[in-house]
Design an enzyme around this catalytic site. Structure first.
Site, PDB file in Angstrom:
ATOM      1  N   ARG A  19       0.766  -1.057   0.068  1.00  0.00           N
ATOM      2  CA  ARG A  19       0.073   0.126  -0.047  1.00  0.00           C
ATOM      3  C   ARG A  19       0.902   1.236  -0.004  1.00  0.00           C
ATOM      4  O   ARG A  19       1.882   1.073   0.272  1.00  0.00           O
ATOM      5  CB  ARG A  19      -0.772  -0.065   1.169  1.00  0.00           C
ATOM      6  CG  ARG A  19      -1.742  -1.110   1.187  1.00  0.00           C
ATOM      7  CD  ARG A  19      -2.773  -1.028   2.646  1.00  0.00           C
ATOM      8  NE  ARG A  19      -3.665  -1.890   2.619  1.00  0.00           N
ATOM      9  CZ  ARG A  19      -3.904  -3.265   3.212  1.00  0.00           C
ATOM     10  NH1 ARG A  19      -2.565  -3.512   3.765  1.00  0.00           N
ATOM     11  NH2 ARG A  19      -4.688  -4.078   3.448  1.00  0.00           N
ATOM     12  N   LYS A  51      -3.578  -0.892   8.071  1.00  0.00           N
ATOM     13  CA  LYS A  51      -5.203  -1.180   7.955  1.00  0.00           C
ATOM     14  C   LYS A  51      -5.492  -2.351   8.806  1.00  0.00           C
ATOM     15  O   LYS A  51      -6.424  -3.239   8.033  1.00  0.00           O
ATOM     16  CB  LYS A  51      -5.520  -1.178   6.490  1.00  0.00           C
ATOM     17  CG  LYS A  51      -5.762   0.125   6.025  1.00  0.00           C
ATOM     18  CD  LYS A  51      -5.845   0.252   4.407  1.00  0.00           C
ATOM     19  CE  LYS A  51      -7.468   0.042   4.456  1.00  0.00           C
ATOM     20  NZ  LYS A  51      -7.848   0.069   3.209  1.00  0.00           N
ATOM     21  N   HIS A  71      -2.576   2.348  -5.813  1.00  0.00           N
ATOM     22  CA  HIS A  71      -3.254   1.159  -5.084  1.00  0.00           C
ATOM     23  C   HIS A  71      -3.395   0.216  -6.568  1.00  0.00           C
ATOM     24  O   HIS A  71      -3.503  -1.099  -6.118  1.00  0.00           O
ATOM     25  CB  HIS A  71      -4.519   1.407  -4.679  1.00  0.00           C
ATOM     26  CG  HIS A  71      -4.901   0.339  -3.435  1.00  0.00           C
ATOM     27  ND1 HIS A  71      -4.394   0.221  -2.409  1.00  0.00           N
ATOM     28  CD2 HIS A  71      -5.884  -0.687  -3.477  1.00  0.00           C
ATOM     29  CE1 HIS A  71      -4.725  -0.833  -1.701  1.00  0.00           C
ATOM     30  NE2 HIS A  71      -5.607  -1.324  -2.359  1.00  0.00           N
ATOM     31  N   ARG A 124      -0.804  -2.426  -6.211  1.00  0.00           N
ATOM     32  CA  ARG A 124      -1.005  -3.486  -5.143  1.00  0.00           C
ATOM     33  C   ARG A 124      -2.084  -4.664  -5.909  1.00  0.00           C
ATOM     34  O   ARG A 124      -1.652  -5.699  -6.004  1.00  0.00           O
ATOM     35  CB  ARG A 124      -1.558  -2.952  -3.963  1.00  0.00           C
ATOM     36  CG  ARG A 124      -2.078  -3.938  -2.895  1.00  0.00           C
ATOM     37  CD  ARG A 124      -2.356  -3.258  -1.571  1.00  0.00           C
ATOM     38  NE  ARG A 124      -3.210  -3.815  -0.628  1.00  0.00           N
ATOM     39  CZ  ARG A 124      -2.504  -4.895  -0.030  1.00  0.00           C
ATOM     40  NH1 ARG A 124      -1.135  -5.255  -0.131  1.00  0.00           N
ATOM     41  NH2 ARG A 124      -3.403  -5.818   0.796  1.00  0.00           N
ATOM     42  N   HIS A 144      -3.833  -9.818   3.823  1.00  0.00           N
ATOM     43  CA  HIS A 144      -5.384  -9.695   4.195  1.00  0.00           C
ATOM     44  C   HIS A 144      -5.814 -10.853   5.286  1.00  0.00           C
ATOM     45  O   HIS A 144      -5.277 -11.835   5.407  1.00  0.00           O
ATOM     46  CB  HIS A 144      -6.307 -10.186   2.935  1.00  0.00           C
ATOM     47  CG  HIS A 144      -6.095  -9.345   1.885  1.00  0.00           C
ATOM     48  ND1 HIS A 144      -6.444 -10.025   0.511  1.00  0.00           N
ATOM     49  CD2 HIS A 144      -5.864  -8.067   1.641  1.00  0.00           C
ATOM     50  CE1 HIS A 144      -5.998  -8.820  -0.461  1.00  0.00           C
ATOM     51  NE2 HIS A 144      -5.822  -7.614   0.282  1.00  0.00           N
ATOM     52  N   TYR A 170      -9.394 -11.285  -6.604  1.00  0.00           N
ATOM     53  CA  TYR A 170      -8.358 -11.525  -7.530  1.00  0.00           C
ATOM     54  C   TYR A 170      -8.542 -12.902  -8.367  1.00  0.00           C
ATOM     55  O   TYR A 170      -8.035 -12.794  -9.510  1.00  0.00           O
ATOM     56  CB  TYR A 170      -6.732 -11.407  -6.762  1.00  0.00           C
ATOM     57  CG  TYR A 170      -6.725 -10.098  -5.997  1.00  0.00           C
ATOM     58  CD1 TYR A 170      -6.431  -8.987  -6.744  1.00  0.00           C
ATOM     59  CD2 TYR A 170      -6.537 -10.065  -4.817  1.00  0.00           C
ATOM     60  CE1 TYR A 170      -6.273  -7.770  -6.099  1.00  0.00           C
ATOM     61  CE2 TYR A 170      -6.149  -8.880  -3.940  1.00  0.00           C
ATOM     62  CZ  TYR A 170      -6.136  -7.843  -4.823  1.00  0.00           C
ATOM     63  OH  TYR A 170      -6.191  -6.791  -4.330  1.00  0.00           O
TER      64      TYR A 170
END
Length: 192
Positions: free
Chosen positions: A55, A80, A143, A146, A169, A178
């Site tokens: 990020r 995050k 982004h 990413r 994640h 994805y």
């Protein structure tokens, strides 16, 4: 070719595509190397963002203490609420990071002329300008690199759980996007 953005104008991101294809990501990185006084730094920065699915805040806040050049690893401190991970650096990344390190006395890897960390706005500017110079047909933003990493890994057939771990994640639902667009996902399906 997209029109140049005026100062302060944010790129409009449509719902069509929020990622870059590998060829576009590499054209963007190549274009970044050719622009401005800090082309080498910008190339190394964007290549790390793409290859490690960083990020903007993770890339801009990257410190030398997170990088072990001798063992070719980078500790990715995710933001995050994501999970940190340890990634392997490729030889070209190690070579270029050594060159950056030689010229820096800052604790941060990617710095301004004053030695402070780059801001996420500056990273956005670098990506936007390099995207225009590369002639991309999308308004590039950090982004997208990413997302490009996630889509690349899915298209290579990597297990969704590995992609989840690579990108940090916590929730698999953030990773599934994805695999949803991967052509491999439906490649084995045949109607007879």
């Amino acid at each position: 070719m997209q029109r140049p953005l005026s100062d302060g104008e944010k790129p409009k991101v449509g719902k069509e595509r929020r990622y870059l294809r590998p060829d576009e990501a590499n054209h963007l990185i190549t274009a970044a190397a050719k622009r401005g006084r800090h082309g080498f730094r910008d190339k190394v920065l964007l290549r790390l963002v793409y290859r490690h699915g960083l990020r903007a805040a993770e890339a801009c806040g990257l410190r030398w203490s997170q990088i072990d050049l001798d063992n070719r690893t980078i500790h990715v401190a995710r933001v995050k609420g994501s999970k940190d991970s340890l990634h392997t650096l490729d030889r070209d990344e190690v070579r270029d990071l050594r060159a950056l390190r030689k010229d820096s006395d800052s604790q941060y890897v990617f710095v301004t002329e004053r030695g402070g960390p780059l801001s996420t706005d500056t990273l956005g500017y670098i990506v936007r300008e390099a995207g225009q110079q590369a002639g991309l047909d999308v308004a590039a933003h950090p982004h997208m690199l990413r997302h490009a990493a996630g889509y690349f890994l899915a298209n290579e057939g990597l297990d969704t759980r590995l992609i989840q771990e690579f990108l940090g994640h916590r929730d698999i639902r953030h990773t599934v996007r994805y695999t949803e667009l991967s052509p491999r996902r439906l490649a084995a399906v045949r109607v007879r």
